[in-house]
Structure formats: structure tokens, C-alpha cells
Scaffold this active site. Sequence first.
Site, PDB file in Angstrom:
ATOM      1  N   GLU A  27     -38.677  92.586  78.748  1.00 33.31           N
ATOM      2  CA  GLU A  27     -37.961  93.811  78.368  1.00 33.31           C
ATOM      3  C   GLU A  27     -37.169  93.447  77.130  1.00 33.31           C
ATOM      4  O   GLU A  27     -36.214  92.679  77.195  1.00 33.31           O
ATOM      5  CB  GLU A  27     -37.061  94.295  79.506  1.00 33.31           C
ATOM      6  CG  GLU A  27     -36.557  95.717  79.303  1.00 33.31           C
ATOM      7  CD  GLU A  27     -35.185  95.765  78.666  1.00 33.31           C
ATOM      8  OE1 GLU A  27     -35.127  96.003  77.425  1.00 33.31           O
ATOM      9  OE2 GLU A  27     -34.189  95.573  79.363  1.00 33.31           O
ATOM     10  N   CYS A  47     -29.960  97.753  74.548  1.00 35.29           N
ATOM     11  CA  CYS A  47     -31.327  97.872  74.033  1.00 35.29           C
ATOM     12  C   CYS A  47     -31.777  99.327  73.983  1.00 35.29           C
ATOM     13  O   CYS A  47     -32.624  99.688  73.158  1.00 35.29           O
ATOM     14  CB  CYS A  47     -32.282  97.043  74.885  1.00 35.29           C
ATOM     15  SG  CYS A  47     -32.156  97.364  76.655  1.00 35.29           S
ATOM     16  N   GLU A  57     -33.275  96.566  64.899  1.00 39.18           N
ATOM     17  CA  GLU A  57     -32.269  96.692  65.951  1.00 39.18           C
ATOM     18  C   GLU A  57     -30.977  96.009  65.513  1.00 39.18           C
ATOM     19  O   GLU A  57     -30.960  94.811  65.230  1.00 39.18           O
ATOM     20  CB  GLU A  57     -32.772  96.069  67.257  1.00 39.18           C
ATOM     21  CG  GLU A  57     -31.813  96.275  68.405  1.00 39.18           C
ATOM     22  CD  GLU A  57     -32.328  95.706  69.713  1.00 39.18           C
ATOM     23  OE1 GLU A  57     -32.092  96.332  70.763  1.00 39.18           O
ATOM     24  OE2 GLU A  57     -32.961  94.641  69.688  1.00 39.18           O
TER      25      GLU A  57
END
Length: 480
Positions: A255, A290, A384
Site C-alpha cells: 500500500e 497517503c 506526492e
Amino acid sequence: MMDVPGWLDLAATLDLPRSGAGPAFPVVSPRDGTVVAHVPDGGQAEVDAAVAAARRAFDHGPWPRMAPAERGRALLALADQAERHRDELALLVSLEMGKPITDAHSIELRALISTLRFYGELAGKGADELPHTGPDALAMVTREPSGVVAAVVPWNFPLTLAGWKIAPALAAGCTVVLKPSERSPLSALRLAALAREAGLPDGVLNVVTGDGPAAGRALGLHPGVDVLAFTGSTETGRHFLRYSADSNLKRVWLELGGKSPNIICPDAPDLERAAATAAWGVFFNAGEMCTAPSRLLVHADVADQVVDAVVEKARALRLGDPLDPATEMGPLAGRAHLERVRGYVDAGRREGARLRSGGGHDGLFHEPTVFDRVRPGMAVAREEIFGPVLCVLTFTSVQEAVLMANDSPYGLAAGLWTADLGTAITVSRSLRAGTVWVNCYEEGGLNVPFGGYKQSGNGRDKSVHALEKYTELKTTWIQL
């Protein structure tokens, strides 16, 4: 909830690890830069010992041979222990990674306890299969525990994400070696101690503290690990895939990162609520999430109205001491991470995005930051950031919004705000993301799966589907 002196008084009573005879590293609180504890700096030897303990417990111990319902009762006992020690665990999380104590207590611990209870209650409720055969044979399809599971989890939600890994693995009958981030080892160590108090047999849950290049790499390469579950950066996820290829081809479940789009259409049922949720979603946990909706895609007709409302919410957020129950946003997790976020803010300015709010910092406290006039090719729109930085892009048609949303290497989550049912369904089907929230964000329960598409990873946490990661399908064919 206690006031600040109350939490400080409780902190003074904690029995925290101190330097011992072996190598150790300090746990530095981003709250004020103080060293709150020293923990073992684990490497190959410590990983070998933990994996050996987990292997003995799996191959020779009672855990995988228990009735599933009995394992479930042990998980429920651990959930009860976590509930009894909720204040202590929340305080450890707040001290080690800077999460506001209110969020640590009401969100982080709620998630851990709920996850342990969910899988404790789910254990024993699965069913094997008896596929139809002819009259001269019997076929059975059974699920068996995979073996030793290595769970490597990050610092942003240290107990939530540990729970998402260890609870289904333990419920399935596996044994676990948990490696927390070197930034947040204290809550994991305390959870392991509570597991012993709850009656989990020796070797069933082990914790190794250390950094990624040493302890994490050793777990990834270890031939005694059957499954590795990781939450963290996409770059580190690639390393774990390489480690698997270079060792025993252990299954690796990932993940990873996200750059989630949040699409607000002009017919959103409540623009004020959509803007407030957009601000909350990206600034919650200081943006260290996230799933943070860090790309706000707004229709040009309502962009000014929405962005003004988001900026107002950003400026109203209360930054402060994470041990103050009134604090809404705490510090970033460390100096290196702050500099990374600062680098993206500087890049946004250089590339021509307009800074609408924030951009500054005080120590490790970074202001909630809003950029508009962002173009899809800018670094702040593609990479990100993992901090409190929102990038606003505009669109003029739903088709354009979908193209912009999917123009990313990530596919973890997405949001959509519209009053039109047809738009909600067609756009949700078109978005390449593991979770799509419609007229909300970050909603859901443990009974729904969570995970990503593309470079956001594979496999799913939460729900009954998480058990699939920690079990093997066996077919037994009996000729009559």
C-alpha cells in the site's frame, strides 16, 4: 479529554526505553525536539532472532492449530487491553510522531481497537468450499495460514496501519514480525507487551525496531519470511519487490503513495461542505496521509467560490502543541521531512503556481498551504508531497476532469462531488482508484476493502478480503 498539564503529567509516568548495552537510537519527539526514549537499533541479528521465534511459533506452537474462534478470542482480549491502555497508547503516538492528542485518542486508537475487534469477531466465520464433482470423487478447497508474515509500517498512522496488517494475519493463523518506523517505535513496542498480557503465545507477535536499510532490508531478504506486507513510499515498495526476487519469492503486498484527486462539480449538493471537507482532508494529520486529497479539481464556474472557502478554512486551523486537546494540526514528523515539503512549496512558486495561503513554517510546524493556478505538469501536481499542501486545478467539463484525475502514476483514492446520479456512477467507474468517495471523503468502515491501483500498490487492507493476503488456497481431491 485531559488538559495539557494532565497529558504532561501522564507522560512523566511512562516507563520509556532507555539506552541499554546494545546499539540503540533515540526517538526524538517533533513536538519539541526532545529525546523521549532510546530503542534497540535492530539489524540482521535481531531480524534473524525475531523470524526464528515466529517460525517456531508457526511450525510447532499452538497458534495456527487453535480453533479459529479461539484465536478470535485472543484478538478480542488484545482489543480490550488496548482499550484499557488507550490514554497511554495515544500519548505515545502523539509524542513520537506529533499527532494531535485528540486525534491520537479518538481516531488512531479507535481504529486500532475496532480493527482488532473486527478480525477477532470474524475469525472462525469463514467457510471452505466443496466444489461439485462426479459421484466418484470429493473435492475440498481450504484456506490455510501462509506462515510467517513481516509487517513493515510507517510513522503517520503507526497503530492504525499496524492493526490493519497484524489483525487479519493473526486471525488467519499466521505469526508476525512487525517492524515499525524508526520514527514511531514506542507505540508498537507497547502494543506487543499488551499482546503478551492478553495471552498471545510466545513468538506469535514480535517487534523489531530499526531503520529501513538495516532491519527493513533484512526482513525483505529473509528466506524465513513467507509474506511481507508494507505500507509506505512507492520507492521503498520497489525495494521490497526486488528483495523478494533476490530471496525466496515471498509474496509482497504493497500500500503505497497517492496523489488523490478531489473533483468538485458545479452541481455539488453543498459547495460549502465540499470546500470544508476538501480543506479538512488535505490538512488532517498535517497532510501526512497517503489518501490526502492533495489535488483539488474544481469546475471553473465555481472555482473562486470554492477556493476562497478552502483558504478561509486553512487560515482558521489551529496549529500548536500536539498535547493540547484544542490543537487541530501538529508538527511535521521531522526536520528532513519538513525540508522535503519546503522544497515542493519552493518548486510550486518557481513553476508559476499562485500561493493563496500559507507557505511558511515555524520550527517543524508548517502552515496549511494552498496553491491555485496549478497546471497538471507541475511537480506539485504530480508528486506526492505528504504534507499540508493543496494544489488547485480547474476544469470545464466532466470528461476533462476525469482525464486530469487519471493523469497520475498513483491510484489510491479519489473524491467526487455532484448531485447528478448519472455523473456519480459514470465518473466513479472511470476513475482509476481503489476507493472513490462521492459527496464525502475518508468515509467507510472495516467491512470495505482499502488499497490502490497502479503505483499505489496491490492487495487490500480491511474487510474479509485482507485475509486473502495471509492465506493459501489448497485443493484436496479425493478419489472415491
